[in-house]
Design a protein around this motif. Structure first.
Motif, PDB file in Angstrom:
ATOM      1  N   LEU A  12     102.398 -42.108   2.542  1.00  0.00           N
ATOM      2  CA  LEU A  12     103.578 -42.790   3.083  1.00  0.00           C
ATOM      3  C   LEU A  12     104.381 -43.371   1.935  1.00  0.00           C
ATOM      4  CD1 LEU A  12     105.212 -44.012   5.436  1.00  0.00           C
ATOM      5  CD2 LEU A  12     103.611 -45.951   5.385  1.00  0.00           C
ATOM      6  N   VAL A  13     105.655 -43.100   1.919  1.00  0.00           N
ATOM      7  CA  VAL A  13     106.517 -43.588   0.851  1.00  0.00           C
ATOM      8  C   VAL A  13     107.871 -43.953   1.444  1.00  0.00           C
ATOM      9  CG1 VAL A  13     107.341 -41.269   0.269  1.00  0.00           C
ATOM     10  CG2 VAL A  13     107.366 -43.064  -1.475  1.00  0.00           C
ATOM     11  N   GLN A  14     108.522 -44.913   0.842  1.00  0.00           N
ATOM     12  CA  GLN A  14     109.856 -45.286   1.286  1.00  0.00           C
ATOM     13  C   GLN A  14     110.891 -44.310   0.769  1.00  0.00           C
ATOM     14  OE1 GLN A  14     110.423 -49.396   0.064  1.00  0.00           O
ATOM     15  NE2 GLN A  14     109.727 -50.147   2.051  1.00  0.00           N
ATOM     16  N   ALA A  15     111.994 -44.227   1.463  1.00  0.00           N
ATOM     17  CA  ALA A  15     113.092 -43.375   1.007  1.00  0.00           C
ATOM     18  C   ALA A  15     113.485 -43.756  -0.412  1.00  0.00           C
ATOM     19  CB  ALA A  15     114.284 -43.505   1.943  1.00  0.00           C
ATOM     20  N   GLY A  16     113.712 -42.744  -1.225  1.00  0.00           N
ATOM     21  CA  GLY A  16     114.023 -42.964  -2.631  1.00  0.00           C
ATOM     22  C   GLY A  16     112.812 -42.952  -3.539  1.00  0.00           C
ATOM     23  N   GLY A  17     111.632 -42.962  -2.951  1.00  0.00           N
ATOM     24  CA  GLY A  17     110.407 -42.973  -3.733  1.00  0.00           C
ATOM     25  C   GLY A  17     109.989 -41.585  -4.166  1.00  0.00           C
ATOM     26  N   SER A  18     108.805 -41.527  -4.796  1.00  0.00           N
ATOM     27  CA  SER A  18     108.303 -40.272  -5.354  1.00  0.00           C
ATOM     28  C   SER A  18     106.850 -40.046  -4.958  1.00  0.00           C
ATOM     29  CB  SER A  18     108.394 -40.290  -6.889  1.00  0.00           C
ATOM     30  OG  SER A  18     109.732 -40.424  -7.317  1.00  0.00           O
TER      31      SER A  18
END
Length: 114
Positions: free
Chosen positions: A10-16
């Protein structure tokens, strides 16, 4: 060929995120390897990979944000994903293609929250 994928999450938008796929044989002996994605309700689509001529290509949606690479010594392929977007959410599958045969890893889930 057996493929073991990992690295989803799970990652936030803009993450990698970086996905890894370990193959059970030398990837130099595999003509083509690639990453595919299947979003809920959608067909599986090719995201990026290398073909039998050594060319790396990407889906338009991945171009400029995703990078496909290989570690030949570890028989592993990677998908570096930057600037992730909610629409990148899906199960990512590693694929290996030999003449007339397709092999798939078990899939790893990537969820991008807005």
């Amino acid at each position: 060929v057996q493929l073991q994928a990992s690295g989803g999450g799970l990652v936030q938008a803009g993450g990698s995120l970086t996905l890894s796929c370990a193959a059970s044989k030398s990837i130099l002996r595999i003509p083509a390897t690639a990453w595919y994605r299947q979003a809920p309700g959608n067909q599986r689509e090719r995201v990026g990979g290398i073909n039998s001529e050594g060319e790396i290509t990407y889906a338009d949606s991945a171009e400029g944000r995703f990078t496909f690479s290989r570690d030949i010594g570890k028989n592993t392929v990677f998908l570096q994903m930057n600037n992730l977007k909610p629409e990148d959410t899906g199960v990512y599958y590693c694929n290996a293609y030999e003449t007339h045969k397709n092999y798939w890893g078990q899939g790893t889930l990537v969820t991008v929250s807005s």
